[in-house]
Scaffold this motif. Sequence first.
Motif, PDB file in Angstrom:
ATOM      1  N   PRO A   1      74.471  47.454   1.673  1.00  0.00           N
ATOM      2  CA  PRO A   1      73.665  46.438   2.366  1.00  0.00           C
ATOM      3  C   PRO A   1      73.118  46.932   3.694  1.00  0.00           C
ATOM      4  O   PRO A   1      73.687  47.799   4.338  1.00  0.00           O
ATOM      5  N   SER A   2      71.986  46.379   4.085  1.00  0.00           N
ATOM      6  CA  SER A   2      71.411  46.694   5.391  1.00  0.00           C
ATOM      7  C   SER A   2      72.298  46.130   6.486  1.00  0.00           C
ATOM      8  O   SER A   2      72.711  44.978   6.445  1.00  0.00           O
ATOM      9  N   ALA A   3      72.590  46.952   7.482  1.00  0.00           N
ATOM     10  CA  ALA A   3      73.450  46.497   8.569  1.00  0.00           C
ATOM     11  C   ALA A   3      72.786  45.384   9.362  1.00  0.00           C
ATOM     12  O   ALA A   3      73.447  44.627  10.056  1.00  0.00           O
TER      13      ALA A   3
ATOM     14  N   ARG B   1      76.569  42.327   7.097  1.00  0.00           N
ATOM     15  CA  ARG B   1      77.650  43.146   7.636  1.00  0.00           C
ATOM     16  C   ARG B   1      78.672  43.363   6.527  1.00  0.00           C
ATOM     17  O   ARG B   1      79.105  42.403   5.882  1.00  0.00           O
ATOM     18  N   ALA B   2      79.023  44.613   6.307  1.00  0.00           N
ATOM     19  CA  ALA B   2      79.959  44.940   5.225  1.00  0.00           C
ATOM     20  C   ALA B   2      81.033  45.866   5.745  1.00  0.00           C
ATOM     21  O   ALA B   2      80.796  46.691   6.634  1.00  0.00           O
ATOM     22  N   ARG B   3      82.219  45.723   5.200  1.00  0.00           N
ATOM     23  CA  ARG B   3      83.320  46.621   5.530  1.00  0.00           C
ATOM     24  C   ARG B   3      83.335  47.788   4.551  1.00  0.00           C
ATOM     25  O   ARG B   3      82.704  47.755   3.490  1.00  0.00           O
TER      26      ARG B   3
ATOM     27  N   HIS C   1      80.454  39.752   4.973  1.00  0.00           N
ATOM     28  CA  HIS C   1      80.651  38.650   5.913  1.00  0.00           C
ATOM     29  C   HIS C   1      79.667  37.549   5.537  1.00  0.00           C
ATOM     30  O   HIS C   1      78.452  37.777   5.556  1.00  0.00           O
ATOM     31  N   VAL C   2      80.153  36.355   5.203  1.00  0.00           N
ATOM     32  CA  VAL C   2      79.299  35.340   4.588  1.00  0.00           C
ATOM     33  C   VAL C   2      79.545  33.960   5.178  1.00  0.00           C
ATOM     34  O   VAL C   2      80.545  33.699   5.848  1.00  0.00           O
ATOM     35  N   TYR C   3      78.568  33.076   4.873  1.00  0.00           N
ATOM     36  CA  TYR C   3      78.730  31.633   5.054  1.00  0.00           C
ATOM     37  C   TYR C   3      78.909  31.008   3.669  1.00  0.00           C
ATOM     38  O   TYR C   3      78.127  31.276   2.754  1.00  0.00           O
TER      39      TYR C   3
ATOM     40  N   ALA D   1      83.550  33.433   6.289  1.00  0.00           N
ATOM     41  CA  ALA D   1      84.624  34.156   5.598  1.00  0.00           C
ATOM     42  C   ALA D   1      84.175  35.566   5.243  1.00  0.00           C
ATOM     43  O   ALA D   1      82.989  35.896   5.277  1.00  0.00           O
ATOM     44  N   TRP D   2      85.168  36.392   4.884  1.00  0.00           N
ATOM     45  CA  TRP D   2      84.928  37.713   4.290  1.00  0.00           C
ATOM     46  C   TRP D   2      85.278  37.607   2.810  1.00  0.00           C
ATOM     47  O   TRP D   2      86.320  37.069   2.452  1.00  0.00           O
TER      48      TRP D   2
END
Length: 858
Positions: free
Chosen positions: A47-49, A53-55, A61-63, A96-97
């Motif tokens: 994913p594009s930073a 946002r990804a670990r 990182h989501v809604y 949440a993640w």
Amino acid sequence: MRLPRRVARGATLSMLVLLSIGGTGRAAGDGATAHDKVSPVLRTAVPSARLVRARADGQRHVYLHLDATRGLDRVALEAAGARIERVSARLGVVQAWIPADRLDTVAALPSVTRITPAVYGVARAGSAQTEGDPILRSDALRELGFDGTGVKVGVVSDGIDSLGLSQATGDSPQVTIIDGQSGSGDEGTATIEIVHDVAPGAAIGFCGGGQDNGVTTVDFVDCANKLVTEFGADVIVDDLGFPAEPYFEDGVVAQTVRQIVGSGVLWVTAAGNDAQKHYQGDYQDSGNPFHAHDFGDGQVAMLVDVPPGGGTAFLEWANPYGAATDVYGVCFTDPTGSSLGTCSDRLLGETVPLAVLDLPCEGPANCTPFLLVGKAAGLARPIEMFFDRAKPRTLATAADSIYGHPCVQGVVSVVAIDAADPGHDTAEAFDSQGPCTIYFPAGEVREKPELAAIDGVTVSGAGGFQSPFHGTSAAAPHVAGIAALLAQAFPGRSEAQLDQAMSQSAIDVGATGFDPVFGSGRVDALAAAQFLDNPPDGTIVAPAATTVIVPGASAVFAGSCSDPDGASGLAAHWDFGAGSGVAPSTALDPGEKFFQVTGTFEVKLTCSDAFGTADPTPATRTIIVGVPPDGTIDQPVADLTIVAGEPVSFAASCTDPDDSGGLTHRWSFGEGSGVPDSSAEDAGAKTFSTPGTFTVTYTCADGGGAADPTPATRVITVDAAPDSTIDAPAADVTIAKGGSVSFAGTCVDSESEGPLTPTWSFGAGSGIANSNVLAPGSVVFPKAGTFTISFACKDRRGIPDPTPATRVVTVTGKNKSSGGGCNVASAGGPGAGATAGLAAAMLALCSWARERRRGARR
């Protein structure tokens, strides 16, 4: 005025985020599938930073947008894989993640209407932000809370003429200027902007040259020392090269930098932009009248491009600085090298192996003079040339084009990759290349450069400075800013450890492994942090050991995570075993979990820290779900009491309700018994030689590892038999019929466990009853014969002496009267010898009288 890159991109970002949150996708209840509920940008493999946002472990990182009529079901969300950070009841959103592979699982919950990326505010960092920040993942460290606070970065560059303008737009912070040496120009301003973009919390100090001139070697040495002693720099970055410094040894600038690195400061420098402005080779005499160097194939003239305004050629040869014995020079020539124009000057004196030639060009177009390198005196030596504002048209050599203090061991020399390069894996054509070949005081080849970073980045352009900013001068401050972030995140690490972390974790580009173009590769801030990071350690607190349960039963789980670096933000992940049907959990203490499926499951707890570093050895527990088998001891049929050394036969049977096969057996014959364990169902005869009470256990387990929870047992009591001794008579005796013998005995029991029972047997046919008295005393023998007397004791368990004590009593005389029989007793005891003599005399007298009677009758 052109819209700055970051602003334009920010506008696009805002549009995308608004669409993702407020789009027209179907809501829950109107037929939306789980797949439809997930924003497509969340499914991107990388994913594009800027959008997502990804670990490192794949979590997004989501809604989570909730159905207002259903409300929040935290248990269901966590069971599906969501690690909840925050709940906004007003917005109906859970932050949440979620692992990428669990997005559809979460979306399938009835309470979830949509899943979109989390939306971030934009920091007010100024009008321009370097594109190198996300490429090198320094932004990822800032997201974890590290911005360089507490770290001091010193900058040595040309000048900061327009620093005020940069500060006005928020692109530069307050700067400590050493001794008012603000220099001249604005490359220092651009350098500060990049450091500030990457590490906005770091304090920055600057030192340059005077207002009316560039930075001299004296300025540089003074600035370097004062940034350490007065400013207290932890990291220093510079972008300067000194072409009149030695190429074949360390000059004063390099020596100063080496001393500062040795004091614990991390020094970052631009490796140089000289790959196309450099020539190096071993001098080859062409044989012409000027002893011109043969560049190859008889070519003695080098064609050079010189821009309007002119340039400079610097020639050095391999003699010690200050002790040159050979004489070389560089001159203008015609293409054939047969005639000479102006030749070089020995700028620093005859003992310095340096020749400098001015290359004038009035313009307006480039000038293309031919140059000749000649040897006036001495031996053939390696030669090296650098050009300032000029470059060879065809004979440039990129290799070994790093010189001066970037060659110092421990200095982080940085080359550049254009931010616009699609793969960020192509070196700029101008990047200086390694290695550094050193001749004095001893020959060595130093591997250089260390790292690659990004150039071609946006700066504010204050004072008309170029933007995008190209060159290794733009790449180096990115590395300095990353070093500041690492220094804050890991305050106990030395500058050498920070250097090692950046090098060892760099993204390998170019040739595999270290190479002279990219060094260790493209620096990666997050990877460097992970390299420095000590992994956390996870412990399963409950259950404390392997647990066996029946289907439908539960086990309670709890864990703990610790981090040797003291890092916060530790995360837990529980995996309850493939096929168990129990959903993973991110709660540190997930509590009670029910297992419906039979089998053996390995439960793992993995802890990870804020850098995404996971415990390399997850804690584990084994959960065995199944109906355990049942074991029975068939032999012996009950508890036993035996004498030490007596064998006992053992046999068992095992039944398995699950019929899972693979039954195993284990006999344990009691601690201290000396009888080894057995894995046979029928263990056979076992001899117990050691007295004591031993609990024998038989346990059987099925193929799944489920063991009988109530092992069968037998208690084997091993007794030491008592010992019996006859004290009187002391030996076998002979007596006459009707005579008596005195008897007494002793019983001894090594276990001393209670009263002993003595038993005297006076021989078969003696007519004397047994006695249970320890000392029965005088016993009369009414019959003639030979009788074996036995004496044995029994202990409280009824165990008799296996070897009773015995005496033989011989009773003489006839059992019926024959008229004149002789009956004289002879017994043992005190005076037995004298009594025996008297008895013999009496017997002889009796026999004489009996014979006389017999004669008279005849």
